[in-house]
Design a protein around this motif. Structure first.
Motif, PDB file in Angstrom:
ATOM      1  N   ASP A  27     -69.832 -10.191  75.327  1.00  7.51           N
ATOM      2  CA  ASP A  27     -69.878 -11.647  74.470  1.00  7.51           C
ATOM      3  C   ASP A  27     -69.344 -12.643  75.727  1.00  7.51           C
ATOM      4  O   ASP A  27     -70.158 -13.888  75.021  1.00  7.51           O
ATOM      5  CB  ASP A  27     -69.549 -11.458  73.062  1.00  7.51           C
ATOM      6  N   ARG A  28     -68.942 -12.329  76.570  1.00  8.40           N
ATOM      7  CA  ARG A  28     -69.062 -13.743  77.547  1.00  8.40           C
ATOM      8  C   ARG A  28     -69.599 -13.919  78.924  1.00  8.40           C
ATOM      9  O   ARG A  28     -69.288 -14.660  79.322  1.00  8.40           O
ATOM     10  CB  ARG A  28     -67.287 -13.825  78.026  1.00  8.40           C
ATOM     11  N   GLU A  29     -70.814 -13.050  78.707  1.00  6.39           N
ATOM     12  CA  GLU A  29     -71.815 -12.965  79.932  1.00  6.39           C
ATOM     13  C   GLU A  29     -72.217 -14.753  79.635  1.00  6.39           C
ATOM     14  O   GLU A  29     -72.465 -15.232  78.563  1.00  6.39           O
ATOM     15  CB  GLU A  29     -72.804 -11.254  79.676  1.00  6.39           C
ATOM     16  N   VAL A  30     -72.235 -14.708  81.025  1.00  3.68           N
ATOM     17  CA  VAL A  30     -73.356 -16.363  81.010  1.00  3.68           C
ATOM     18  C   VAL A  30     -75.132 -15.660  81.180  1.00  3.68           C
ATOM     19  O   VAL A  30     -75.321 -14.810  82.667  1.00  3.68           O
ATOM     20  CB  VAL A  30     -73.161 -16.888  82.033  1.00  3.68           C
ATOM     21  N   LEU A  31     -75.911 -16.111  80.633  1.00  2.44           N
ATOM     22  CA  LEU A  31     -77.330 -15.674  81.215  1.00  2.44           C
ATOM     23  C   LEU A  31     -78.504 -17.692  81.966  1.00  2.44           C
ATOM     24  O   LEU A  31     -77.672 -18.507  81.184  1.00  2.44           O
ATOM     25  CB  LEU A  31     -78.556 -15.813  80.383  1.00  2.44           C
ATOM     26  N   ILE A  32     -78.229 -17.436  83.263  1.00  2.00           N
ATOM     27  CA  ILE A  32     -78.862 -18.240  83.886  1.00  2.00           C
ATOM     28  C   ILE A  32     -80.550 -18.366  84.188  1.00  2.00           C
ATOM     29  O   ILE A  32     -80.959 -17.617  85.086  1.00  2.00           O
ATOM     30  CB  ILE A  32     -77.542 -18.590  85.084  1.00  2.00           C
ATOM     31  N   ILE A  33     -81.256 -19.610  84.009  1.00  2.00           N
ATOM     32  CA  ILE A  33     -82.124 -19.694  84.278  1.00  2.00           C
ATOM     33  C   ILE A  33     -82.484 -20.801  85.204  1.00  2.00           C
ATOM     34  O   ILE A  33     -81.824 -21.986  85.609  1.00  2.00           O
ATOM     35  CB  ILE A  33     -83.187 -20.011  83.046  1.00  2.00           C
ATOM     36  N   LYS A  34     -83.165 -20.865  85.792  1.00  2.00           N
ATOM     37  CA  LYS A  34     -83.133 -21.217  87.425  1.00  2.00           C
ATOM     38  C   LYS A  34     -84.736 -22.309  86.623  1.00  2.00           C
ATOM     39  O   LYS A  34     -85.555 -21.263  87.834  1.00  2.00           O
ATOM     40  CB  LYS A  34     -82.621 -21.023  88.969  1.00  2.00           C
ATOM     41  N   ALA A  35     -84.758 -23.048  87.446  1.00  2.00           N
ATOM     42  CA  ALA A  35     -86.234 -23.946  87.918  1.00  2.00           C
ATOM     43  C   ALA A  35     -86.868 -25.035  89.158  1.00  2.00           C
ATOM     44  O   ALA A  35     -85.941 -25.346  88.798  1.00  2.00           O
ATOM     45  CB  ALA A  35     -87.070 -24.399  86.113  1.00  2.00           C
ATOM     46  N   SER A  36     -87.243 -24.352  89.795  1.00  2.00           N
ATOM     47  CA  SER A  36     -87.927 -25.846  91.053  1.00  2.00           C
ATOM     48  C   SER A  36     -88.810 -27.532  90.251  1.00  2.00           C
ATOM     49  O   SER A  36     -88.963 -26.368  89.439  1.00  2.00           O
ATOM     50  CB  SER A  36     -87.782 -24.863  91.695  1.00  2.00           C
ATOM     51  N   VAL A  37     -88.543 -27.958  89.903  1.00  2.00           N
ATOM     52  CA  VAL A  37     -89.464 -29.316  89.814  1.00  2.00           C
ATOM     53  C   VAL A  37     -90.091 -30.052  91.831  1.00  2.00           C
ATOM     54  O   VAL A  37     -89.561 -29.665  92.695  1.00  2.00           O
ATOM     55  CB  VAL A  37     -88.121 -29.997  89.753  1.00  2.00           C
ATOM     56  N   ARG A 104     -84.059 -29.282  94.138  1.00  2.00           N
ATOM     57  CA  ARG A 104     -84.343 -30.321  93.601  1.00  2.00           C
ATOM     58  C   ARG A 104     -84.469 -28.965  92.140  1.00  2.00           C
ATOM     59  O   ARG A 104     -85.870 -28.578  92.024  1.00  2.00           O
ATOM     60  CB  ARG A 104     -86.138 -30.396  93.788  1.00  2.00           C
ATOM     61  N   ASP A 105     -83.429 -28.692  91.861  1.00  2.00           N
ATOM     62  CA  ASP A 105     -83.483 -27.273  90.196  1.00  2.00           C
ATOM     63  C   ASP A 105     -82.726 -27.682  89.421  1.00  2.00           C
ATOM     64  O   ASP A 105     -81.751 -28.561  89.376  1.00  2.00           O
ATOM     65  CB  ASP A 105     -82.737 -26.157  91.447  1.00  2.00           C
ATOM     66  N   ILE A 106     -83.472 -27.306  88.654  1.00  2.00           N
ATOM     67  CA  ILE A 106     -83.043 -27.554  87.207  1.00  2.00           C
ATOM     68  C   ILE A 106     -82.670 -25.847  86.729  1.00  2.00           C
ATOM     69  O   ILE A 106     -83.178 -25.067  86.654  1.00  2.00           O
ATOM     70  CB  ILE A 106     -83.740 -28.596  85.909  1.00  2.00           C
ATOM     71  N   PHE A 107     -81.165 -26.412  86.625  1.00  2.00           N
ATOM     72  CA  PHE A 107     -80.503 -24.587  85.426  1.00  2.00           C
ATOM     73  C   PHE A 107     -80.045 -25.012  84.339  1.00  2.00           C
ATOM     74  O   PHE A 107     -79.725 -25.938  84.538  1.00  2.00           O
ATOM     75  CB  PHE A 107     -78.678 -24.032  86.723  1.00  2.00           C
ATOM     76  N   ILE A 108     -80.362 -23.288  83.675  1.00  2.00           N
ATOM     77  CA  ILE A 108     -79.694 -23.880  82.166  1.00  2.00           C
ATOM     78  C   ILE A 108     -79.101 -22.386  81.983  1.00  2.00           C
ATOM     79  O   ILE A 108     -79.738 -21.494  82.571  1.00  2.00           O
ATOM     80  CB  ILE A 108     -81.598 -23.534  81.093  1.00  2.00           C
ATOM     81  N   SER A 109     -78.167 -22.932  81.306  1.00  2.00           N
ATOM     82  CA  SER A 109     -77.511 -21.244  81.493  1.00  2.00           C
ATOM     83  C   SER A 109     -77.033 -21.322  79.683  1.00  2.00           C
ATOM     84  O   SER A 109     -76.547 -22.168  79.171  1.00  2.00           O
ATOM     85  CB  SER A 109     -75.544 -21.165  82.262  1.00  2.00           C
ATOM     86  N   VAL A 110     -77.105 -20.207  79.285  1.00  2.00           N
ATOM     87  CA  VAL A 110     -76.526 -19.874  77.910  1.00  2.00           C
ATOM     88  C   VAL A 110     -75.100 -18.594  77.679  1.00  2.00           C
ATOM     89  O   VAL A 110     -75.283 -17.920  78.499  1.00  2.00           O
ATOM     90  CB  VAL A 110     -77.708 -19.546  77.043  1.00  2.00           C
ATOM     91  N   THR A 111     -74.672 -18.657  76.611  1.00  2.00           N
ATOM     92  CA  THR A 111     -73.333 -18.006  76.747  1.00  2.00           C
ATOM     93  C   THR A 111     -73.374 -17.582  75.113  1.00  2.00           C
ATOM     94  O   THR A 111     -73.320 -19.187  74.090  1.00  2.00           O
ATOM     95  CB  THR A 111     -72.744 -18.180  77.520  1.00  2.00           C
ATOM     96  N   GLY A 112     -73.199 -16.196  74.532  1.00  2.00           N
ATOM     97  CA  GLY A 112     -73.004 -16.795  73.035  1.00  2.00           C
ATOM     98  C   GLY A 112     -72.084 -14.943  72.818  1.00  2.00           C
ATOM     99  O   GLY A 112     -72.973 -14.347  73.151  1.00  2.00           O
TER     100      GLY A 112
END
Length: 573
Positions: A27-37, A104-112
């Motif tokens: 429950d403390r893991e983090v999912l990370i998404i990377k998108a280059s622009v 030129r990267d955008i990161f989005i990370s989610v945890t829960g």
């Protein structure tokens, strides 16, 4: 080996924690998404989260270098949550580097809770089976809220598994959760002063990319007060005024914040009366007052974060440590960061001028809700230290060609030098009192407060005075170096350090008994030369020592006083 900051820069502000014993915290893991622009600029990002078989609780969403976009989201099974936000993609100068990173990267990370399910004993044995994530990113021009400051403001890295109580977090890191229709771009860095924010190239990125209608938040002071040339009403204030006027001239808005307060210091009633200070006091009060003056003089907006946080810390009393990293009186954890950004936005909403700024125009109306550190665990399992940035070559851009560059590298590897700045100024003089913070790293000593006012040219609420008080108690100051004028003694904090004064500090310290440290200055010089600490071919009293020479002299001292190497350095912030 890359530093933890370099690793985090490539993963959205996260590092993997390495525990001494196996730890399973799905429950403390983090999912990370990377998108280059394709180019630098502002982008609209939309993230759609769908809970699958189980309800998901306490979702937190981060972007960029771990800037908080949304918090405390609960999502029932089969239900969808959508969040749209804006982010600014810019060049970035990493910590301990002088070179821009142009990714030129955008990161989005989610945890829960309930994002992942364990299928084995290790963190690699997790099934991401209970959430569907869709992200769309489109280029769109929106105004930018820029942030320039120090470690108390910056986007701090954090570890996975994610423990908010044990995660550094600058207060502007949690500001984006309040913002719609504008991007927040935080170019603050640990260790920065108003000088090196400009000199090291961070401010140049803002100058190159700022547009009319943007807003820049400036908050400095914690490191400025450690530089004698950046006194509150001199270099510090002048730099803030210059930043603000340049920002306004570019068609943007400038907002100066006074530096957040450290945990307040406390005096006894007799100490308070003798020093003419309140019983609870701050080392940053002059800098807060100077920041306000800078805002008035430059026409900038102003928020007195120092006064607001000082009062809040007093209110929390013995529980104040819950909002700071363990053993730290300066750097907030995530709960402290959330609290300060709440305080900041309350000030924005309560001020007509601030409501009329970009901050007011982009305020999404999120209601502040107190996040209690008691809501989560305060126990973080013991972990291996992060890669040591003192093990790499020093990052300074002005030491190439220095005569004894290996000596400077040794001083860096001995943890004597500041890794957060790019200019060492090895050939310049060092003010006497400013040098003491480095000297205390060599001595493995900590400062002590309150400063009891022995010298007329130091104040109890100055940063350097804590070191001077400890020097007094340890009998490390030769009275011949502190002149008397009338009935007053003077430490000469701004005078250039000399070889003989440094020799005196070092030789006195080699005598373990403070009662036997009344050692004449000339004897200290002779002894330092005999021991190979002072290697001048011809020693003379009063000869100025450069910063580089002083650092290298300290390495020779440490090599001789070998027992010192077994003690821990006290890094005071």
């Amino acid at each position: 080996m890359p530093t933890a900051h370099e690793e985090a820069l490539k993963s959205g502000g996260w590092n993997r924690r390495h525990f001494y014993a196996p730890v399973s915290e799905p429950d403390r893991e983090v999912l990370i998404i990377k998108a280059s622009v394709p180019r630098f600029g502002t982008y609209r990002a939309t993230i759609r989260l769908t809970a699958l078989e189980k309800d998901i609780y306490d979702l937190t969403i981060f972007s960029s270098r771990r800037a908080m976009i949304a918090k405390s989201i609960d999502l029932s099974s089969k239900r969808e949550y959508t969040k749209t936000f804006y982010t600014m993609v810019t060049p970035f100068i990493p910590a301990i580097s002088s070179q821009r990173c142009n990714d030129r990267d955008i990161f989005i990370s989610v945890t829960g809770k309930n994002l992942c399910s364990p299928v084995g004993p290790g963190w690699r044995d997790l099934s991401i089976s209970n959430i569907k994530i869709d992200v769309t990113i489109e280029e769109e021009r929106v105004p930018v809220i820029w942030v320039g400051g120090d470690s108390t403001v910056t986007d701090q890295n954090a570890g996975i598994p994610y423990y908010p109580y044990g995660s550094f977090s600058g207060w502007a890191q949690t500001l984006p959760r309040f913002i719609d229709n504008a991007a927040v771009c935080n170019l603050s860095h640990s260790g920065l002063t108003t000088n090196c924010f400009r000199d090291d190239g961070h401010y140049s990125i803002i100058q190159e990319m700022i547009s009319p209608g943007d807003l820049v938040i400036f908050q400095f002071g914690h490191n400025d007060q450690k530089r004698r040339n950046l006194k509150a009403f001199d270099g510090y204030k002048e730099n803030l005024v210059r930043f603000a006027k340049e920002t306004i001239a570019a068609g943007a808005q400038a907002l100066i914040c006074s530096p957040i307060s450290r945990v307040p210091l406390e005096l006894s009633i007799p100490e308070s009366e003798a020093l003419s200070l309140d019983r609870q006091y701050s080392l940053l009060k002059d800098y807060a007052d100077a920041a306000k003056e800078a805002a008035i003089e430059s026409g900038a907006l102003f928020v007195d974060l120092h006064g607001l946080t000082f009062e809040k810390w007093l209110e929390f009393d013995c529980n104040v440590s819950d909002f700071f990293m363990a053993g730290d009186v300066t750097h907030t954890n995530e709960y402290g960061s959330l609290l300060i950004s709440d305080i900041f936005m309350k000030e924005v909403r309560g001020s007509k001028d601030l409501r009329n700024s970009l901050l007011g125009a982009s305020d999404n109306g999120l209601e502040s809700s107190f996040a209690s550190p008691d809501d989560d665990t305060k126990e973080i399992p013991p972990q291996h230290p992060e890669p040591d940035f003192f093990a790499i070559d020093p990052p300074y851009v002005d030491i190439e060609g220095y005569e004894d560059i290996n000596g400077l590298k040794k001083a860096y590897h001995y943890c004597l030098l500041d890794p957060c700045v790019m200019y060492l100024h090895p050939n310049e003089a060092m003010p006497r009192s400013q040098f003491l913070m480095i000297l205390f790293k060599a001595f493995r000593l900590a400062s002590t407060r309150p400063y009891l006012g022995k010298y007329a040219d130091l104040k109890a609420d100055e940063w350097d005075s804590g070191y001077v008080q400890k020097m007094i108690e340890e009998n490390l100051i030769d009275p011949d170096t502190t002149p008397v004028k009338g009935d007053k003694l003077f430490f000469r904090p701004d005078d250039e350090l000399t070889f003989d004064e440094l020799d005196s500090f070092l030789i006195r310290f080699l005598e373990p008994d403070p009662g036997k440290r009344d050692i004449p200055l000339l004897y200290c010089v002779e002894k330092a030369q005999e021991l190979g600490i002072d290697k001048r071919p011809q020693a003379s009293i009063g000869q100025m020592i450069t910063r580089g020479e002083a650092y290298i002299t300290l390495t020779r001292f440490i090599d001789i006083a070998k027992d010192i190497q077994t003690r821990s350095i006290c890094f005071e912030a």
